[in-house]
Design a protein around this motif. Structure first.
Motif, PDB file in Angstrom:
ATOM      1  N   LEU A 130      -1.365  -3.311  -8.487  1.00  0.00           N
ATOM      2  CA  LEU A 130      -2.339  -2.424  -7.865  1.00  0.00           C
ATOM      3  C   LEU A 130      -3.214  -1.812  -8.954  1.00  0.00           C
ATOM      4  O   LEU A 130      -2.724  -1.068  -9.808  1.00  0.00           O
ATOM      5  N   VAL A 165      -5.921   0.785  -9.938  1.00  0.00           N
ATOM      6  CA  VAL A 165      -6.309   2.056  -9.336  1.00  0.00           C
ATOM      7  C   VAL A 165      -7.246   2.835 -10.245  1.00  0.00           C
ATOM      8  O   VAL A 165      -7.340   2.592 -11.443  1.00  0.00           O
ATOM      9  N   ALA A 206      -4.844   7.910  -7.989  1.00  0.00           N
ATOM     10  CA  ALA A 206      -3.925   6.800  -8.263  1.00  0.00           C
ATOM     11  C   ALA A 206      -2.567   6.988  -7.602  1.00  0.00           C
ATOM     12  O   ALA A 206      -2.021   6.055  -7.008  1.00  0.00           O
ATOM     13  N   ASP A 207      -2.001   8.181  -7.690  1.00  0.00           N
ATOM     14  CA  ASP A 207      -0.655   8.403  -7.145  1.00  0.00           C
ATOM     15  C   ASP A 207      -0.640   8.234  -5.629  1.00  0.00           C
ATOM     16  O   ASP A 207       0.282   7.628  -5.067  1.00  0.00           O
ATOM     17  N   ARG A 236      -1.008   4.556  -4.752  1.00  0.00           N
ATOM     18  CA  ARG A 236       0.279   3.878  -4.984  1.00  0.00           C
ATOM     19  C   ARG A 236       1.256   4.171  -3.851  1.00  0.00           C
ATOM     20  O   ARG A 236       1.917   3.265  -3.335  1.00  0.00           O
ATOM     21  N   THR A 287       3.448  -2.725  -9.075  1.00  0.00           N
ATOM     22  CA  THR A 287       3.161  -2.157 -10.386  1.00  0.00           C
ATOM     23  C   THR A 287       1.756  -1.594 -10.348  1.00  0.00           C
ATOM     24  O   THR A 287       0.870  -2.136  -9.675  1.00  0.00           O
ATOM     25  N   VAL A 288       1.543  -0.475 -11.056  1.00  0.00           N
ATOM     26  CA  VAL A 288       0.267   0.224 -11.005  1.00  0.00           C
ATOM     27  C   VAL A 288      -0.441   0.073 -12.343  1.00  0.00           C
ATOM     28  O   VAL A 288       0.159   0.251 -13.405  1.00  0.00           O
ATOM     29  N   HIS A 289      -1.735  -0.256 -12.279  1.00  0.00           N
ATOM     30  CA  HIS A 289      -2.531  -0.495 -13.479  1.00  0.00           C
ATOM     31  C   HIS A 289      -3.837   0.278 -13.335  1.00  0.00           C
ATOM     32  O   HIS A 289      -4.594   0.062 -12.393  1.00  0.00           O
ATOM     33  N   GLU A 290      -4.094   1.161 -14.274  1.00  0.00           N
ATOM     34  CA  GLU A 290      -5.270   2.013 -14.173  1.00  0.00           C
ATOM     35  C   GLU A 290      -6.473   1.341 -14.828  1.00  0.00           C
ATOM     36  O   GLU A 290      -6.387   0.844 -15.960  1.00  0.00           O
TER      37      GLU A 290
END
Length: 454
Positions: free
Chosen positions: A53, A55, A59-60, A63, A74-77
């Motif tokens: 994802l 973002v 972001a939070d 998610r 998995t989160v990717h900024e």
């Protein structure tokens, strides 16, 4: 397809300024579910159970919305907005883990269907390296054109750069793409920002792939699959499309609707075959309706269960925790909250039941109220099987009425009623002859004095 691993990269870092909202664009709901969660459900159903994802703002919350429907996220900024290829490469670590297939989708395209994603993955399984998902709008003006030759996609030409002949092409770029996992980073790393905007465009992988001798193709998917949400107008239009899809699916599955265009579903509404829905019904989240049930017009349901053969409405409201057993009835202008209504029990009209249990075949008269809240705490009312509650009764919880007991109309019940008992809870009536004349005179004098003082 299940033997091939798949990573879905969801691009959800856009600012969404045209929504004019403090809420990130991808969190606006369709059918009660955030836009981005619709996308996550679709890719998960297509086998892309691992999600990267990408973002930006919020972001939070973004998610959390995705993790509400899928678990492997998995989160990717993306700290800078430098184009779609740049956004995909924010998930480089996830892509590098080594998947057979990579799906690249946008977090603001909630109408993408699993079938379209399945087709793209099937092309990868048959040897394609890049699969672009295209569509054919009524008017292609403004869209990038997909230029094909001998069954291969050789270029994507932006509308402003297209020749007159290319502008006649009706096959347009939908933006969604599937990449062969072992080719993805090789292609993405060759994308440059040598263009007027200085951005890294995902569409460049088409010509890069062709230059490297890769197999690059396009597939044709339905127009509504690629609809992106940028404004609240488009949000409403997407909601309408989603609702029409759901209505059609419900009816094909055996649910009857008299006026389907007036019935609105939530993303998780479950209705069994041979249920009947009258006009103007709204389903909030968490509702299930069993076979043979009838939901009458102008009813609203959320987090509620309706058992087989049960009747609801018209003008009924089932709030969270309402649970109707088989053949139960909740009639017009009845509100039910956190209450189990037993088999064959009837609550026919003008009643509020909250934090209660109603036994099988009980009858609840018009105007009955469970007084379940003292301003601080909720308390339980228990009504036994076969009990009869007379009209305009107030049941002050915690209290119980036993099996087959009777409660006289107009009662205020503050003590438990044993089984088979008859309970009266009325105040003693006193008549004061002529007092009404005195009251009227006194009230009139008060009104006259008040007006004189104004």
């Amino acid at each position: 397809m299940t033997s091939r691993t798949c990573l879905s990269v969801i691009l959800a870092a856009g600012e969404g300024t045209r929504m004019k909202s403090a809420l990130p664009k991808v969190l606006h709901p369709i059918a009660g579910l955030p836009i981005v969660a619709h996308v996550a459900k679709a890719v998960h159903s297509a086998g892309g159970s691992d999600i990267a994802l990408v973002v930006g703002r919020g972001a939070d919350a973004v998610r959390d919305a995705v993790q509400s429907v899928v678990s492997h996220v998995t989160v990717h900024e993306q700290t800078e907005r430098l184009g779609t290829a740049h956004a995909v490469l924010a998930a480089r670590d996830a892509i590098a883990r080594g998947y057979d297939d990579i799906l690249v989708v946008f977090g603001d395209t909630p109408l993408i269907e699993t079938a379209a994603l399945d087709r793209a993955r099937a092309k990868l399984a048959r040897g394609a390296d890049v699969v672009v998902m295209g569509f054919r709008p009524d008017n292609p003006t403004g869209y990038g054109r997909l230029i094909e030759k001998d069954g291969k996609l050789i270029a994507i030409r932006e509308d402003k750069d297209a020749s007159d002949d290319e502008k006649k092409i009706g096959f347009c770029n939908g933006g969604l793409m599937a990449l062969r996992g072992d080719s993805a980073l090789q292609l993405l790393d060759k994308v440059t920002n040598a263009n007027a905007k200085g951005e890294y465009y995902l569409t460049d992988v088409v010509e890069i792939g062709n230059a490297l001798g890769k197999s690059v193709i396009a597939i044709d998917i339905a127009v509504d699959n690629v609809i992106g949400i940028n404004t609240r107008v488009e949000l409403a239009e997407a909601e309408a499309i989603w609702q029409n899809r759901k209505r059609r699916a419900m009816m094909l599955a055996g649910v009857s609707m008299q006026a389907p265009e007036t019935v609105f579903f939530a993303h998780d509404t479950l209705i069994e075959a041979d249920a009947m829905l009258e006009p103007h019904i709204v389903f909030g989240p968490g509702v299930s309706v069993a076979t043979g049930a009838v939901i009458h017009a102008f009813s609203h349901l959320e987090w509620a269960k309706v058992g087989p053969g049960a009747n609801v409405g018209p003008f009924a409201r089932l709030r969270p925790g309402a649970d109707l057993a088989a053949n139960a009835k909740v009639g017009n202008f009845v509100e039910v909250k956190n209450t189990r209504i037993g088999v064959g029990a009837k609550v026919s009209h003008l009643t509020y039941l909250g934090d209660a249990t109603v036994g099988a075949d009980a009858n609840i008269g018009a105007g009955t109220i469970t007084c379940n809240y003292d301003g601080y705490n909720k308390a339980l009312t228990e009504i036994g099987a076969g009990a009869f509650i007379g009209s305009n009764t107030s049941l002050v919880a915690p209290v119980s009425v036993g099996d087959n007991a009777y409660v006289a109309s107009g009662s205020v019940i503050t003590q438990n009623v044993p089984a088979d008992a008859l309970a009266f809870g009325r105040a003693h009536q006193v008549n004061k002859e002529g007092r009404a004349v005195q009251l009227r005179a006194g009230y009139a004098a008060q009104k006259k004095a008040r007006k004189a003082a104004e």
